[in-house]
Design an enzyme around this catalytic site. Structure first.
Site, short mmCIF file in Angstrom:
data_model
loop_
_atom_site.label_atom_id
_atom_site.label_comp_id
_atom_site.label_asym_id
_atom_site.label_seq_id
_atom_site.Cartn_x
_atom_site.Cartn_y
_atom_site.Cartn_z
N GLU A 128 -53.15 56.10 41.04
CA GLU A 128 -52.87 54.60 41.64
C GLU A 128 -51.35 54.49 42.15
O GLU A 128 -50.38 55.28 41.61
CB GLU A 128 -53.04 53.70 40.25
CG GLU A 128 -54.45 53.51 40.05
CD GLU A 128 -54.78 52.72 38.74
OE1 GLU A 128 -55.71 52.21 38.45
OE2 GLU A 128 -54.01 52.93 37.76
N CYS A 141 -44.44 51.70 43.65
CA CYS A 141 -44.25 52.64 42.37
C CYS A 141 -45.39 53.72 42.53
O CYS A 141 -46.55 53.55 42.91
CB CYS A 141 -44.64 51.70 41.36
SG CYS A 141 -44.74 52.59 39.77
N CYS A 148 -50.77 62.52 32.69
CA CYS A 148 -49.65 63.28 32.10
C CYS A 148 -49.78 64.01 31.16
O CYS A 148 -50.66 63.38 30.17
CB CYS A 148 -48.70 61.92 31.89
SG CYS A 148 -46.90 62.31 31.39
N CYS A 152 -47.03 60.24 25.43
CA CYS A 152 -46.12 59.00 24.98
C CYS A 152 -47.26 58.08 24.05
O CYS A 152 -48.22 57.51 24.95
CB CYS A 152 -45.32 58.33 25.87
SG CYS A 152 -44.19 59.60 26.53
N CYS A 155 -48.18 54.73 25.94
CA CYS A 155 -48.47 54.71 27.45
C CYS A 155 -50.03 55.22 27.71
O CYS A 155 -50.48 55.98 27.17
CB CYS A 155 -47.67 55.68 28.01
SG CYS A 155 -48.35 56.12 29.67
N GLY A 208 -47.51 59.88 35.55
CA GLY A 208 -47.25 61.40 35.72
C GLY A 208 -45.65 61.35 35.28
O GLY A 208 -44.85 60.37 35.37
N GLU A 209 -45.07 62.61 35.01
CA GLU A 209 -43.80 62.97 34.67
C GLU A 209 -43.24 63.45 36.02
O GLU A 209 -43.60 64.92 36.07
CB GLU A 209 -43.48 63.70 33.28
CG GLU A 209 -42.46 64.28 33.10
CD GLU A 209 -40.97 63.25 33.23
OE1 GLU A 209 -41.29 62.13 32.60
OE2 GLU A 209 -40.27 63.35 33.95
N SER A 262 -36.60 56.79 30.28
CA SER A 262 -37.62 56.42 29.15
C SER A 262 -36.84 56.62 27.74
O SER A 262 -37.26 57.39 27.07
CB SER A 262 -38.85 56.79 29.25
OG SER A 262 -39.54 56.34 30.61
N HIS A 264 -36.41 54.15 24.87
CA HIS A 264 -37.19 53.50 24.05
C HIS A 264 -37.09 53.63 22.35
O HIS A 264 -38.05 53.02 21.80
CB HIS A 264 -38.65 54.28 24.28
CG HIS A 264 -39.25 53.90 25.74
ND1 HIS A 264 -39.13 53.05 26.51
CD2 HIS A 264 -39.83 54.66 26.47
CE1 HIS A 264 -39.58 52.89 27.52
NE2 HIS A 264 -40.22 54.27 27.54
N CYS A 382 -46.46 48.26 34.11
CA CYS A 382 -45.98 49.44 33.57
C CYS A 382 -47.20 49.87 32.64
O CYS A 382 -47.32 49.48 31.57
CB CYS A 382 -44.86 49.31 33.11
SG CYS A 382 -43.42 48.95 34.09
N1 SAH Z 1 -43.35 59.38 33.05
C1 SAH Z 1 -42.12 58.72 33.39
C2 SAH Z 1 -42.54 57.76 34.60
C3 SAH Z 1 -43.80 56.94 34.46
S1 SAH Z 1 -43.89 55.68 33.32
C4 SAH Z 1 -41.38 58.14 32.41
O1 SAH Z 1 -41.97 58.17 31.41
O2 SAH Z 1 -40.46 57.71 32.60
C5 SAH Z 1 -42.89 54.38 33.82
C6 SAH Z 1 -42.13 53.42 32.66
O3 SAH Z 1 -43.13 52.84 31.94
C7 SAH Z 1 -41.60 54.35 31.66
O4 SAH Z 1 -40.45 53.90 31.44
C8 SAH Z 1 -42.54 54.18 30.66
O5 SAH Z 1 -42.10 54.58 29.42
C9 SAH Z 1 -43.10 52.69 30.77
N2 SAH Z 1 -44.30 52.72 30.17
C10 SAH Z 1 -45.37 53.15 29.85
N3 SAH Z 1 -46.32 52.68 28.91
C11 SAH Z 1 -46.12 51.46 28.98
C12 SAH Z 1 -46.56 50.17 28.60
N4 SAH Z 1 -47.80 50.23 27.99
N5 SAH Z 1 -46.06 49.04 28.36
C13 SAH Z 1 -44.59 48.78 29.03
N6 SAH Z 1 -43.96 50.12 29.49
C14 SAH Z 1 -44.70 51.17 29.55
FE1 SF4 Z 2 -46.12 60.38 30.53
FE2 SF4 Z 2 -44.06 58.61 31.14
FE3 SF4 Z 2 -46.50 57.96 30.14
FE4 SF4 Z 2 -44.88 59.27 28.69
S1 SF4 Z 2 -44.40 57.23 29.39
S2 SF4 Z 2 -47.17 59.65 28.84
S3 SF4 Z 2 -44.06 60.51 30.17
S4 SF4 Z 2 -46.08 58.74 32.19
#
Ligand code: SAH
Ligand code: SF4
Length: 406
Positions: A128, A141, A148, A152, A155, A208-209, A262, A264, A382
């Site tokens: 996406e 984006c 991934c 996390c 996510c 993805g990362e 990230s 958190h 996000c």
């Molecule tokens: N993998 C990378 C980039 C993709 S995630 C990373 O983790 O940084 C992009 C952002 O969205 C990250 O900061 C992630 O922690 C956040 N994110 C993921 N799931 C989320 C959710 N359910 N609600 C709000 N933010 C979220």
């Molecule tokens: Fe992967 Fe980023 Fe989601 Fe963590 S927050 S699972 S690194 S996409």
């Protein structure tokens, strides 16, 4: 996915297409070919590819430059339109090469103007892409992987089982597909780059990362920054990582874009659960790399992303601890209200809690924007990205177990 703008009004730079709920479905077909895809090749690699198909070595650099401009400056996909190349050379290119970008399967437009594209790539995988129009910019984006590996626990993408790295072509191809849809390739005689850009920023915050796919991300972003093409400044590209420490150094040296992390959590104990890569590189190791980043990359502030999870990481103590940890790092704290997804083991912090947290950060002298969820009605916010077609998903039990709730 970007900072909230103070007003939620219709953006000036928004696309002219009607901003309505709009789902279109396109036929699916990705046929395999053995042609060389010229998209996603670095300039030297493009030159090599042209030599391989029979271009004279002496001419290859010039031809690569011409083709580069057609592809990335003008958005041309048909060799026959490359009017400054000889006819028989165009025929050779068409026989041996292709200009292939991901195929759009569906496009959805949210009530707030956010656009989400589901695109299909080789192997039938789908990822996406989200386009977010705002008053003063338009942010794309971009995804770097299918799924991934990092799990996390908050996510949605992390619950997808299947993971594959995207190629550089598939990454820069997402930008090209969005420019197609926005009608942003310059027409004959128009300025390039355009004065008002619909797509002015890229954030690597999709699926993805990105730092687990470093080379492809780097090559794609180099193409995005190339002044003879899409020509986005490195200051308009933000890479978000969960904290792959060794690759943060490389990002500074080899890409030089803006960095978001990230974060958190403010203790290793909590971060180990939320962002499990913390077990490999803990908060201290991460902060060391972040301290060096601005100098090495000559970039501005680092964005600390902080997802607000009710009763998990959102207390006043957390806010104070966070301030202490990042002392001395030029930073902006982006607070992200948790976006829920089916089966998620967390809840979003209350608005009052988020604002109390933001106040502490603000009073410590940092900018603390609260990210306004965009495109929620189309699951484009996000962490909500996850292609429905990748059906294999972890069980609720497994997700809860990983979150320490099982
Ligand atoms: N993998 C990378 C980039 C993709 S995630 C990373 O983790 O940084 C992009 C952002 O969205 C990250 O900061 C992630 O922690 C956040 N994110 C993921 N799931 C989320 C959710 N359910 N609600 C709000 N933010 C979220
Ligand atoms: Fe992967 Fe980023 Fe989601 Fe963590 S927050 S699972 S690194 S996409």
């Amino acid at each position: 996915m970007t900072d909230s703008s103070p007003k939620g009004d219709a953006p000036k730079s928004a696309p002219t297409a009607p901003v309505t709920q709009d789902v279109r479905t396109f036929p699916r077909k990705v046929e395999a070919t053995d042609k060389i895809n010229l998209v996603g090749l670095t300039r030297p690699a493009l030159r090599e590819a042209l030599i391989e198909i029979g271009t004279k070595e002496k001419q290859a650099k010039m031809r690569a430059g011409q083709i580069w401009q057609w592809i990335y400056q003008k958005g041309v996909r048909d060799f026959d339109l490359m009017s400054n190349l000889a006819k028989d050379y165009r025929a050779l290119l068409a026989e041996k090469c292709e200009i292939r970008v991901p195929e759009v399967v569906t496009k959805q437009v949210s009530e707030d103007g956010t656009r989400k594209y589901l695109v299909r790539i080789a192997g039938g995988h789908e990822v996406e892409i989200v386009y977010i129009p705002e008053t003063d910019r338009g942010t794309l984006c971009v995804s770097s992987q299918v799924g991934c590996t990092l799990t996390c626990t908050f996510c949605h993408t992390g619950t997808q089982k299947l993971v594959r790295n995207l190629t550089a072509a598939e990454i820069i191809g997402q930008v090209m597909v969005a420019r197609d849809d926005l009608g942003e390739w310059p027409k004959l005689g128009e300025a390039n780059p355009p004065k008002v850009r619909l797509l002015s920023n890229i954030v690597l915050m999709g699926m993805g990362e990105p730092l687990y796919n470093f080379e492809n991300v780097r090559d794609a972003m180099k193409i995005a920054m190339d002044p003879e093409g899409i020509s986005l400044s490195r200051r308009r590209i933000t890479l978000s990582t969960s904290g792959v420490v060794p690759e943060i150094w490389r990002t500074a040296e080899e890409i030089g874009c803006q960095l978001a992390v990230s974060f958190h959590a403010t203790t290793d104990e909590v971060r180990d659960v939320l962002v499990p890569i913390n077990k490999r590189w803990n908060i201290e190791a991460l902060l060391e790399a972040l301290r060096a980043y601005p100098k090495v990359s000559n970039s501005e502030r680092i964005t600390f992303e902080y997802v607000m999870l009710k009763d998990v990481n959102d207390s006043d103590e957390d806010a104070h601890r966070l301030m202490k940890l990042i002392e001395g790092i030029p930073a902006k704290i982006n607070l992200i209200p948790f976006n829920e997804w089916p089966g998620a083991p967390y809840q979003r912090s209350s608005n009052n809690r988020i604002h109390a947290f933001a106040d502490i950060v603000h009073n410590a002298g940092y900018s603390s924007p609260i990210r306004r969820p965009r495109g929620e009605d189309i699951m484009a916010a996000c962490g909500q990205l996850k292609s429905e077609t990748e059906r294999a998903r972890k069980s609720k039990k497994q997700i809860e177990k990983e979150a320490g709730l099982g």
